[in-house]
Design a protein around this motif. Structure first.
Motif, PDB file in Angstrom:
ATOM      1  N   ASP A   1     -24.379  43.806  36.784  1.00 38.96           N
ATOM      2  CA  ASP A   1     -26.045  44.808  36.504  1.00 38.96           C
ATOM      3  C   ASP A   1     -26.354  44.939  35.747  1.00 38.96           C
ATOM      4  O   ASP A   1     -27.587  45.476  34.997  1.00 38.96           O
ATOM      5  CB  ASP A   1     -26.343  44.974  37.828  1.00 38.96           C
ATOM      6  CG  ASP A   1     -26.594  43.970  39.492  1.00 38.96           C
ATOM      7  OD1 ASP A   1     -26.630  42.528  38.655  1.00 38.96           O
ATOM      8  OD2 ASP A   1     -26.241  44.704  39.923  1.00 38.96           O
ATOM      9  N   ARG A   2     -25.419  46.149  34.845  1.00 39.47           N
ATOM     10  CA  ARG A   2     -25.693  46.786  33.954  1.00 39.47           C
ATOM     11  C   ARG A   2     -25.647  46.516  32.511  1.00 39.47           C
ATOM     12  O   ARG A   2     -26.570  46.683  32.176  1.00 39.47           O
ATOM     13  CB  ARG A   2     -23.778  47.696  33.748  1.00 39.47           C
ATOM     14  CG  ARG A   2     -24.528  48.768  32.555  1.00 39.47           C
ATOM     15  CD  ARG A   2     -22.733  49.923  32.994  1.00 39.47           C
ATOM     16  NE  ARG A   2     -23.474  50.594  31.759  1.00 39.47           N
ATOM     17  CZ  ARG A   2     -22.359  51.816  31.803  1.00 39.47           C
ATOM     18  NH1 ARG A   2     -20.756  51.594  32.734  1.00 39.47           N
ATOM     19  NH2 ARG A   2     -21.857  52.869  30.791  1.00 39.47           N
TER      20      ARG A   2
ATOM     21  N   SER B   1     -26.692  42.642  32.580  1.00 37.34           N
ATOM     22  CA  SER B   1     -27.282  41.794  32.111  1.00 37.34           C
ATOM     23  C   SER B   1     -28.509  42.340  32.358  1.00 37.34           C
ATOM     24  O   SER B   1     -29.391  42.688  33.711  1.00 37.34           O
ATOM     25  CB  SER B   1     -27.431  40.963  33.383  1.00 37.34           C
ATOM     26  OG  SER B   1     -25.876  40.297  33.707  1.00 37.34           O
ATOM     27  N   ARG B   2     -29.396  41.443  32.100  1.00 40.13           N
ATOM     28  CA  ARG B   2     -31.474  41.352  32.455  1.00 40.13           C
ATOM     29  C   ARG B   2     -31.085  40.786  33.403  1.00 40.13           C
ATOM     30  O   ARG B   2     -30.664  40.123  34.100  1.00 40.13           O
ATOM     31  CB  ARG B   2     -31.994  40.328  30.816  1.00 40.13           C
ATOM     32  CG  ARG B   2     -31.620  40.536  29.643  1.00 40.13           C
ATOM     33  CD  ARG B   2     -32.495  39.977  28.926  1.00 40.13           C
ATOM     34  NE  ARG B   2     -32.493  38.735  29.750  1.00 40.13           N
ATOM     35  CZ  ARG B   2     -31.700  37.397  29.167  1.00 40.13           C
ATOM     36  NH1 ARG B   2     -30.513  37.515  28.673  1.00 40.13           N
ATOM     37  NH2 ARG B   2     -32.337  36.026  29.985  1.00 40.13           N
ATOM     38  N   PRO B   3     -32.284  41.612  34.792  1.00 40.28           N
ATOM     39  CA  PRO B   3     -32.825  41.260  35.933  1.00 40.28           C
ATOM     40  C   PRO B   3     -33.180  39.854  35.447  1.00 40.28           C
ATOM     41  O   PRO B   3     -33.026  39.850  36.660  1.00 40.28           O
ATOM     42  CB  PRO B   3     -34.319  41.643  35.186  1.00 40.28           C
ATOM     43  CG  PRO B   3     -34.082  43.559  34.887  1.00 40.28           C
ATOM     44  CD  PRO B   3     -33.347  42.384  33.240  1.00 40.28           C
ATOM     45  N   ASP B   4     -33.389  38.411  34.522  1.00 38.57           N
ATOM     46  CA  ASP B   4     -34.242  37.347  34.704  1.00 38.57           C
ATOM     47  C   ASP B   4     -33.083  36.730  34.400  1.00 38.57           C
ATOM     48  O   ASP B   4     -34.223  35.890  33.879  1.00 38.57           O
ATOM     49  CB  ASP B   4     -34.987  37.001  33.840  1.00 38.57           C
ATOM     50  CG  ASP B   4     -35.675  37.331  32.262  1.00 38.57           C
ATOM     51  OD1 ASP B   4     -34.148  38.483  31.804  1.00 38.57           O
ATOM     52  OD2 ASP B   4     -35.568  37.380  31.681  1.00 38.57           O
ATOM     53  N   SER B   5     -32.284  37.368  34.090  1.00 47.36           N
ATOM     54  CA  SER B   5     -31.011  35.960  34.075  1.00 47.36           C
ATOM     55  C   SER B   5     -30.598  35.033  34.798  1.00 47.36           C
ATOM     56  O   SER B   5     -30.190  35.032  36.238  1.00 47.36           O
ATOM     57  CB  SER B   5     -29.525  37.322  33.266  1.00 47.36           C
ATOM     58  OG  SER B   5     -28.645  36.316  33.113  1.00 47.36           O
TER      59      SER B   5
ATOM     60  N   TYR C   1     -27.974  35.712  37.903  1.00 47.85           N
ATOM     61  CA  TYR C   1     -28.225  35.640  38.994  1.00 47.85           C
ATOM     62  C   TYR C   1     -28.117  34.654  40.184  1.00 47.85           C
ATOM     63  O   TYR C   1     -27.831  34.208  41.333  1.00 47.85           O
ATOM     64  CB  TYR C   1     -29.170  36.695  39.324  1.00 47.85           C
ATOM     65  CG  TYR C   1     -29.446  38.037  38.697  1.00 47.85           C
ATOM     66  CD1 TYR C   1     -28.275  38.827  39.431  1.00 47.85           C
ATOM     67  CD2 TYR C   1     -29.627  38.687  37.283  1.00 47.85           C
ATOM     68  CE1 TYR C   1     -27.875  40.376  39.083  1.00 47.85           C
ATOM     69  CE2 TYR C   1     -29.167  39.812  37.164  1.00 47.85           C
ATOM     70  CZ  TYR C   1     -28.390  40.458  37.901  1.00 47.85           C
ATOM     71  OH  TYR C   1     -27.878  41.603  37.321  1.00 47.85           O
TER      72      TYR C   1
END
Length: 64
Positions: A23-24, A26-30, A33
């Motif tokens: 998470d640190r 990676s973009r939230p919209d990656s 996920y």
């Protein structure tokens, strides 16, 4: 992304359950996920473990 022989190796590792999305970094919209969620649902790779431990949590526990 990291490519080798025309293949995105990071996505491939996450898809088969051999890597955890960090998470640190990676973009939230990656899209990673979604790959991770599919691997978890199919219990592939590390997700086959009953109680998988994130690598950063495991390393932290070894320092204590």
């Amino acid at each position: 992304m990291t490519h080798l022989g025309g293949q995105d190796v990071l996505t491939s590792q996450v898809r088969v359950g051999m890597a955890w999305v960090y998470d640190r970094y990676s973009r939230p919209d990656s899209p990673l996920y979604a790959e991770q969620a599919a691997a978890k649902a199919a219990r592939r790779g590390l997700w086959a473990d009953k109680d998988p431990v994130a690598p950063w949590e495991w390393r932290r526990s070894q320092r204590q």
